[in-house]
Design an enzyme around this catalytic site. Sequence first.
Site, PDB file in Angstrom:
ATOM      1  CB  SER A   1      -8.888  -2.131   4.680  1.00  0.00           C
ATOM      2  OG  SER A   1      -9.376  -3.354   4.182  1.00  0.00           O
TER       3      SER A   1
ATOM      4  CD  GLU B   1      -5.525   0.260   2.847  1.00  0.00           C
ATOM      5  OE1 GLU B   1      -5.332  -0.763   3.531  1.00  0.00           O
ATOM      6  OE2 GLU B   1      -6.135   0.263   1.769  1.00  0.00           O
TER       7      GLU B   1
ATOM      8  NE  ARG C   1      -3.724  -2.327   0.158  1.00  0.00           N
ATOM      9  CZ  ARG C   1      -3.409  -3.449  -0.510  1.00  0.00           C
ATOM     10  NH1 ARG C   1      -2.347  -3.509  -1.305  1.00  0.00           N
ATOM     11  NH2 ARG C   1      -4.159  -4.522  -0.406  1.00  0.00           N
TER      12      ARG C   1
HETATM   13  C1  LIG Z   1     -15.780  -0.411  -0.605  1.00  0.00           C
HETATM   14  C2  LIG Z   1     -14.296  -0.237  -0.782  1.00  0.00           C
HETATM   15  C3  LIG Z   1     -13.499  -1.331  -1.034  1.00  0.00           C
HETATM   16  C4  LIG Z   1     -12.113  -1.186  -1.211  1.00  0.00           C
HETATM   17  N1  LIG Z   1     -11.359  -2.284  -1.456  1.00  0.00           N
HETATM   18  C5  LIG Z   1     -10.027  -2.145  -1.632  1.00  0.00           C
HETATM   19  C6  LIG Z   1      -9.214  -3.291  -1.906  1.00  0.00           C
HETATM   20  O1  LIG Z   1      -9.686  -4.410  -2.028  1.00  0.00           O
HETATM   21  N2  LIG Z   1      -7.879  -3.100  -2.053  1.00  0.00           N
HETATM   22  C7  LIG Z   1      -7.309  -1.867  -1.954  1.00  0.00           C
HETATM   23  O2  LIG Z   1      -6.089  -1.764  -2.115  1.00  0.00           O
HETATM   24  N3  LIG Z   1      -8.054  -0.769  -1.691  1.00  0.00           N
HETATM   25  C8  LIG Z   1      -9.391  -0.872  -1.529  1.00  0.00           C
HETATM   26  N4  LIG Z   1     -10.146   0.231  -1.269  1.00  0.00           N
HETATM   27  C9  LIG Z   1      -9.497   1.538  -1.095  1.00  0.00           C
HETATM   28  C10 LIG Z   1      -9.378   2.384  -2.378  1.00  0.00           C
HETATM   29  O3  LIG Z   1     -10.424   2.075  -3.282  1.00  0.00           O
HETATM   30  C11 LIG Z   1      -8.018   2.185  -3.070  1.00  0.00           C
HETATM   31  O4  LIG Z   1      -6.956   2.586  -2.237  1.00  0.00           O
HETATM   32  C12 LIG Z   1      -7.935   2.973  -4.376  1.00  0.00           C
HETATM   33  O5  LIG Z   1      -6.763   2.605  -5.045  1.00  0.00           O
HETATM   34  C13 LIG Z   1      -7.916   4.491  -4.180  1.00  0.00           C
HETATM   35  O6  LIG Z   1      -8.109   5.113  -5.448  1.00  0.00           O
HETATM   36  P1  LIG Z   1      -8.778   6.543  -5.562  1.00  0.00           P
HETATM   37  O7  LIG Z   1      -8.746   6.940  -6.997  1.00  0.00           O
HETATM   38  O8  LIG Z   1     -10.094   6.571  -4.923  1.00  0.00           O
HETATM   39  O9  LIG Z   1      -7.732   7.417  -4.763  1.00  0.00           O
HETATM   40  P2  LIG Z   1      -8.025   8.547  -3.677  1.00  0.00           P
HETATM   41  O10 LIG Z   1      -8.768   7.982  -2.543  1.00  0.00           O
HETATM   42  O11 LIG Z   1      -8.600   9.728  -4.335  1.00  0.00           O
HETATM   43  O12 LIG Z   1      -6.525   8.861  -3.207  1.00  0.00           O
HETATM   44  C14 LIG Z   1      -5.797   7.879  -2.483  1.00  0.00           C
HETATM   45  C15 LIG Z   1      -4.310   8.250  -2.517  1.00  0.00           C
HETATM   46  O13 LIG Z   1      -3.846   8.155  -3.858  1.00  0.00           O
HETATM   47  C16 LIG Z   1      -3.315   9.408  -4.306  1.00  0.00           C
HETATM   48  N5  LIG Z   1      -3.676   9.587  -5.716  1.00  0.00           N
HETATM   49  C17 LIG Z   1      -4.896   9.513  -6.305  1.00  0.00           C
HETATM   50  N6  LIG Z   1      -4.797   9.709  -7.624  1.00  0.00           N
HETATM   51  C18 LIG Z   1      -3.477   9.926  -7.882  1.00  0.00           C
HETATM   52  C19 LIG Z   1      -2.722  10.208  -9.057  1.00  0.00           C
HETATM   53  N7  LIG Z   1      -3.280  10.317 -10.262  1.00  0.00           N
HETATM   54  N8  LIG Z   1      -1.383  10.379  -8.925  1.00  0.00           N
HETATM   55  C20 LIG Z   1      -0.776  10.283  -7.721  1.00  0.00           C
HETATM   56  N9  LIG Z   1      -1.430  10.023  -6.582  1.00  0.00           N
HETATM   57  C21 LIG Z   1      -2.763   9.845  -6.667  1.00  0.00           C
HETATM   58  C22 LIG Z   1      -3.963  10.469  -3.398  1.00  0.00           C
HETATM   59  O14 LIG Z   1      -3.165  11.620  -3.322  1.00  0.00           O
HETATM   60  C23 LIG Z   1      -4.040   9.696  -2.078  1.00  0.00           C
HETATM   61  O15 LIG Z   1      -2.806   9.732  -1.424  1.00  0.00           O
HETATM   62  C24 LIG Z   1     -11.530   0.108  -1.104  1.00  0.00           C
HETATM   63  C25 LIG Z   1     -12.347   1.221  -0.869  1.00  0.00           C
HETATM   64  C26 LIG Z   1     -13.717   1.058  -0.717  1.00  0.00           C
HETATM   65  C27 LIG Z   1     -14.576   2.274  -0.487  1.00  0.00           C
END
Ligand SMILES: Cc1cc2nc3c(=O)[nH]c(=O)nc-3n(C[C@H](O)[C@H](O)[C@H](O)COP(=O)(O)OP(=O)(O)OC[C@H]3O[C@@H](n4cnc5c(N)ncnc54)[C@H](O)[C@@H]3O)c2cc1C
Length: 308
Positions: A233, A303, A183
Amino acid sequence: MKGFKTDMEKDIIRQFCDIAGTDNVETDAPMNRYTTFRTGGPADCMVSPGTIEQIRQLLKICRENKIKYFVMGNGSNVIVRDSGYRGLIIRINKNFSGIRLEGEMITAQAGMMLSKVAAAASTAGLTGMEFASGIPGTLGGALGMNAGAYGGEMSQIVEWVKVMDQNGDLRTLSREELEYEYRNSRILKENYIALEAGIRLEKGDPDRIKQTTEELGNCRREKQPLEYPSAGSTFKRPAGSFAGKLIMDAGLAGRRVGDAQVSEKHCGFIINRGNATSGDILALMQEVKDIVYKKTGISLESEVKILD
Ligand SMILES: Cc1cc2nc3c(=O)[nH]c(=O)nc-3n(C[C@H](O)[C@H](O)[C@H](O)COP(=O)(O)OP(=O)(O)OC[C@H]3O[C@@H](n4cnc5c(N)ncnc54)[C@H](O)[C@@H]3O)c2cc1C
């Protein structure tokens, strides 16, 4: 910078509009609409750029005017405080989401939803991305977080990522240079903006790919409280253990602060029962950390990213 209120700051908003188009600029953007926790106060401004050049120009304005910024994808792993965010949210989303398939290689822009990249892979009969289909984030968020599930993670399939540094310079990092860990990645550590990635998959049996994707989806629906807003998580997996199990064993299933609750279905998730505030969620996270630490000596690490 305390909000975009003075004439000078209004001039900055005008510049953002000139760069990205008025429709892609929102002031006092209500972050409860843009995060999957559905909490948080307004951000001074949010811009959804559509090109690399626009992103570079936004960074230049932030640099020159000492404006704080945060790069957000789908907001599925962030908590914005109830007081909001004093600065610019650069939202890399559907405006920045082209995709190209060539043989076993997918090249996609960072704003594309990960589920859509996985669906494109499945349609093309490419295997290796089934694990990602239920993760509700953008490709960019997954590249930064090294998102993973069910034994798969981004580090296994990413071949390269094109990033922009804080000065607006571009570079392409190989998988090794991305220094992937659980992560975490160099993208987050060095505040790079992920723009585009090359993902290498393998030819597979289309029926099998569909079946695996469906099975993993069913597994999620069965085990996770997807009927409530959350950020997945809440805590990272501590070495040799599982956060959800530690929280359950500490007797914290169902524990509440306001409308924030440790899910009884999956203790690794904190959920919003309806009217939780970010303050409720953060207070509950602290309680959970304190109690688990007292009982086990293990210090849980968030996380979820908290915007300050
Ligand atoms: C119901 C649910 C289930 C989930 N299941 C999982 C799972 O199974 N496994 C898992 O790993 N995660 C899971 N997640 C967490 C989340 O979906 C992941 O971490 C996902 O990768 C975050 O992507 P995001 O676009 O929403 O990023 P954001 O939440 O918008 O940002 C998260 C981080 O990424 C950075 N970021 C976003 N976009 C960029 C970019 N273009 N360049 C650089 N940095 C960037 C942000 O600055 C921040 O630090 C879950 C979340 C939910 C709500």
